[in-house]
Enzyme design. Sequence first.
Site, short mmCIF file in Angstrom:
data_model
loop_
_atom_site.label_atom_id
_atom_site.label_comp_id
_atom_site.label_asym_id
_atom_site.label_seq_id
_atom_site.Cartn_x
_atom_site.Cartn_y
_atom_site.Cartn_z
N ILE A 187 -6.71 -4.72 -7.87
CA ILE A 187 -7.30 -4.67 -6.45
C ILE A 187 -8.87 -4.58 -6.56
CG2 ILE A 187 -7.80 -2.69 -4.84
CD1 ILE A 187 -4.76 -1.59 -5.40
N CYS A 231 0.54 -1.19 4.19
CA CYS A 231 0.89 -2.37 3.61
C CYS A 231 2.28 -2.86 3.82
CB CYS A 231 0.52 -2.37 2.06
SG CYS A 231 1.44 -0.91 1.34
#
Length: 200
Positions: A84, A108
């Site tokens: 990430i 998400c």
Amino acid sequence: MASSGTTAEFNPPINFSMVAPGVYRSGFPEGDNFSFLEKKLKLKSVLLLVPESIPDKLLAFYKQAGVKVFQIGVPGNKEPFVDIPSDKIADALSVILNKNTHPILLHCNKGKHRTGCLVGCLRKLQNWCHSSICDEYRRFAAPKARALDQQFIELFDISLLTYELLFPHDTIFLRDVCYIMCRYDKRHVPDWFERERGFS
């Protein structure tokens, strides 16, 4: 007997929860969640953490409901090659920390890993202890909690969040979706965050 319309108003997306006043989290909304998002939450904004295109039906709903969509595509933490990016989490946090976007839904696909990392970094800004942050992360990510996600939260550099004007000139819009690169402006932080950080 409750009508089907009333029932639909109480049908939240998967993994739904309140993060803070005016801030919510969940997995990807489906059609039977639309009434809940519009009528119960009265959403003003959505922060989408996946890079894929938004389904036309969902995008049409957001447009009809007057919901602004912020999309910051974040890859998941998957060994050995995908991490990430911290700057994308910082950009996402800057959206959350503008009370003008509230009520806002963060999501998400499943509302577990990327959303969990974002919320964990927000908790770090809120001065939560790391054990409490990880407890919350694992509660939503179970049974597939990732050690890499928890390590990411622990190592996230909160100094990436700087006091700059929100929504600079490099904000762009594509198909009614707002793509941004920004930090946060302490003039617009939510009251709950202002108290915790001691802004005057």
